[in-house]
Design an enzyme around this catalytic site. Structure first.
Site, mmCIF file in Angstrom:
data_model
loop_
_atom_site.group_PDB
_atom_site.id
_atom_site.type_symbol
_atom_site.label_atom_id
_atom_site.label_comp_id
_atom_site.label_asym_id
_atom_site.label_seq_id
_atom_site.Cartn_x
_atom_site.Cartn_y
_atom_site.Cartn_z
ATOM 1 C CB SER A 182 -0.865 -0.192 1.071
ATOM 2 O OG SER A 182 -2.102 0.986 1.063
ATOM 3 C CD GLU A 313 -5.215 -4.716 -3.955
ATOM 4 O OE1 GLU A 313 -5.306 -4.010 -2.799
ATOM 5 O OE2 GLU A 313 -4.072 -5.121 -4.496
ATOM 6 C CG HIS A 410 -5.679 -2.426 -0.111
ATOM 7 N ND1 HIS A 410 -4.490 -2.540 -0.828
ATOM 8 C CD2 HIS A 410 -5.452 -1.250 1.057
ATOM 9 C CE1 HIS A 410 -3.736 -1.649 -0.429
ATOM 10 N NE2 HIS A 410 -3.979 -0.827 0.409
#
Length: 492
Positions: A182, A313, A410
């Site tokens: 990320s 995600e 995610h």
């Protein structure tokens, strides 16, 4: 005990793994060092205890819907520019090294999160280092005053510390792989694009983040102005430094929550889509070119790169609040249009998901816009620049029914990468029965890349576009979802 350039540290040993926690790599960023580039560590006398995690960087809370999924660790203290080292043998030589940069939207997270425990890497012959760096306004406030990207400078300082000290833990400073997820992955691709980072790492891994979210000078200046407005002061660094730290942290956190939960496009512009008001900015000194432009020009082409994203995600941003069930056709069309897709484009997504809801399709669109396509663009740029050692992956585990509808959303890959899926705090994100076979396979892919420079499938190029799909097996596929990828040409 290990002797470093600044003094002796005393760690602890468990199950054959030696851990040294909370070692400072720079001076505390407070007092005269507040909102300034990282300063050298002051030497210490005697043994420094390194058996517990050190202080965490000042930060706010995650938006409420994410807090149960990403448990925060908050440890008070000013010596927050610290790192942790796990090693199989401090007396060894030449071991490969992993340096991990955590995620958290550049405003949350720390190196002491349980999912980042480096014991499994050390068990498998890798010296693992996890790093704290400054966050939010402390790390990324931009006022166009000659001081910028302090969080990036912290990461560079940590990498220099590794270069100078990792041999004392058995590591080889010439075999460093820098990795992150990320915001950490965005940091990795930014570092890959920077001449200032040359020679500090030999390989790179970018998980669910790529070179598409750097702030322009104007965007970063606008965010600085909004923060000053919230604080009721002038956009001046000395004035903002005088604000009590807890008030400044909360104000920055509130801006992030606003952008991530109810962004006004008229106010935030492109940041209403990127959701990152604090991030690396094109300041002209530390960061002199947009990362994707520098990578296209060949910067970092000699560095082997493993890069990719997760299959689902976007479900992280729609499932925890229940919004995914409320998405109807008009909302889907409006949101997809904001990302640049037409009705005909959406028809391709629908055809590939005949049983999916509008919310499921929107999650797939968000996944591509935010994560998959930027990673592909980095791989394409490297291919055009002549880089031959780029590998793409897609993490495809678990299925949504196994973890409260989140799927391979995610952040789900991180505990599999670190083989920390048995830790109970990971289960709200992973489900109550995460697959050890998937953890064994994914962790092994990372170990093989860090140790030998290849993950186990063919490199990526713009002809075959080979991508390793990861579950409890590796399934190399040429151009997965290629018809959807093609929709984003000239858009993203």
């Amino acid at each position: 005990m290990v002797r470093l350039g600044h003094g002796v540290v005393r760690g602890k040993t468990a199950s054959g793994v030696h851990a040294f926690l909370g070692i400072p790599y720079a001076a505390p960023p407070f007092g005269a060092n507040r909102m300034r580039p990282p300063q050298p560590v002051q030497p210490w006398d005697g043994e420094r205890d390194a058996t517990a995690y050190g202080p965490t960087a000042p930060k706010g809370d995650y938006p409420p819907q994410f807090a149960p999924l990403f448990p925060e660790v908050v440890i008070p203290g000013e010596d927050c520019l610290n790192l942790n080292v796990w090693t199989p043998d401090p007396g060894a030589t030449g071991l490969p090294v992993l340096v991990w940069l955590h995620g958290g939207s550049f405003t949350n997270g720390s190196s002491s999160v349980g999912a980042y425990d480096g014991s499994a890497f050390a068990r498998d012959g890798v010296v693992c280092v996890t790093v704290n760096y400054r966050l939010g306004a402390e790390g990324y406030l931009f006022l166009d005053d000659g001081i910028a990207n302090l969080g990036l400078l912290d990461q560079l300082a940590a990498l220099r510390w590794v270069r100078d000290n990792i041999a004392a833990f058995g590591g080889d400073p010439a075999r460093v792989t820098v990795a992150g997820e990320s915001a950490g992955a965005m940091s990795v691709t930014t570092l890959l694009s920077m001449p200032l980072a040359e020679g500090l790492f030999a390989q790179a891994i970018a998980q669910s983040g790529a070179a598409a979210h750097t702030l322009t000078r104007q965007q970063a200046r606008t965010v600085g102005g909004y923060l000053a407005d919230v604080l009721g002061v002038a956009p001046d660094r000395k004035v903002i430094e005088a604000i009590p730290l807890d008030k400044l942290v909360q104000a920055a956190s509130d801006l992030v929550v606003e952008v991530q939960t109810a962004p006004d496009p008229a106010k935030w512009g492109q940041l209403a889509l990127s959701l990152l008001p604090f991030a690396p900015a094109l300041d002209g000194a530390i960061l002199t070119a947009m990362p994707i432009d520098a990578i296209t020009a060949g910067q970092g082409a000699e560095i082997p790169l493993l890069i990719g994203s997760n299959r689902d995600e976007g479900r992280l941003f729609l499932v925890p609040t229940g919004i995914i069930a409320a998405i109807d056709e008009p909302t889907l069309a409006m949101m997809a249009g904001a990302y640049g897709l037409t009705g005909d484009d959406l028809a391709v997504y629908r055809t590939n998901r005949p049983e999916s809801s509008c919310g499921d399709i929107l999650a797939a669109v968000i996944t591509d816009w935010y994560y998959r396509i930027p990673a592909i663009r980095v791989s394409e740029a490297r291919s055009a620049a002549g880089a031959t050692r780029t590998w793409m992956y897609r993490f495809d585990h678990p299925e949504p029914e196994a973890n409260h509808g989140l799927g391979a959303c995610h952040g789900t890959e991180v505990p599999f990468v670190f083989d920390t899926i048995t830790r109970p705090e990971t289960h709200p994100l992973l489900g109550d029965a995460p697959s050890q076979a998937a953890a064994d396979r994914t962790h092994r892919v990372w170990v093989e890349f860090i140790t030998h420079g290849e993950p186990g499938w063919a490199p990526y190029d713009t002809v075959g576009r080979t991508t390793g799909l990861l579950t409890d097996n590796i399934n190399p596929v040429d151009d997965p979802a290629g018809d959807e990828r093609a929709l984003w040409e000239d858009i993203r």
